[in-house]
Write a protein that holds these residues in place. Sequence first.
Motif, short mmCIF file in Angstrom:
data_model
loop_
_atom_site.label_atom_id
_atom_site.label_comp_id
_atom_site.label_asym_id
_atom_site.label_seq_id
_atom_site.Cartn_x
_atom_site.Cartn_y
_atom_site.Cartn_z
N ASN A 100 -3.95 3.85 -0.57
CA ASN A 100 -4.24 3.15 -1.56
C ASN A 100 -3.32 1.96 -1.82
O ASN A 100 -2.17 1.79 -1.42
N GLN A 101 -3.70 1.28 -2.74
CA GLN A 101 -2.99 0.00 -3.32
C GLN A 101 -1.83 0.48 -4.15
O GLN A 101 -2.10 1.33 -5.05
N GLU B 247 0.87 1.20 -6.76
CA GLU B 247 1.13 0.42 -8.25
C GLU B 247 2.34 -0.48 -8.44
O GLU B 247 3.28 0.30 -8.08
N ASN C 250 -8.13 5.63 4.76
CA ASN C 250 -8.03 6.69 3.38
C ASN C 250 -8.62 7.97 4.05
O ASN C 250 -9.72 7.90 4.21
N ASP D 61 -7.25 -4.57 2.37
CA ASP D 61 -8.32 -3.73 1.90
C ASP D 61 -9.23 -3.18 3.14
O ASP D 61 -9.72 -1.94 2.81
N LYS E 156 -3.38 9.83 2.54
CA LYS E 156 -4.09 9.23 1.11
C LYS E 156 -3.38 7.76 1.38
O LYS E 156 -2.23 7.50 1.35
N MET F 260 0.82 -1.23 0.08
CA MET F 260 0.01 -0.04 -0.04
C MET F 260 0.82 1.30 -0.05
O MET F 260 2.08 1.13 0.67
N ILE G 223 -7.33 -0.03 4.12
CA ILE G 223 -7.26 1.05 3.19
C ILE G 223 -8.70 1.98 3.42
O ILE G 223 -8.91 3.06 3.37
N LYS G 224 -9.74 1.16 3.46
CA LYS G 224 -11.15 1.62 3.67
C LYS G 224 -11.28 2.51 4.81
O LYS G 224 -11.88 3.62 4.67
#
Length: 91
Positions: A75-76, A78, A63, A56, A73, A3, A59-60
């Motif tokens: 998120n997963q 990249e 964030n 997950d 911020k 993440m 993140i939820k």
Amino acid sequence: MNMYIGNLAFGVTEEELKELFSAYGEVASISLVKDRFSGQSKGFGFIEMPSNSEADKAIKALNKTMLKNRELKVNQAEVKKKDKKRRRPSY
């Protein structure tokens, strides 16, 4: 899952992030990105959690939450693809 954690206050430590994310599951690793010359945090980092479902949930839940007066911020991350073609300088 790896993440991305952005908009971190410069004073945030790896221990503080581990405590925050451990509420959602096992934290495998934490990497805060720092300036190589000054050692000052660049305000972002990466956290690895072995369980995708726990990541997950983190993140939820985290964030756009506040940590040290900064909105996180989360998120997963990249996956960075390496460029197989190396460009040679033209002379």
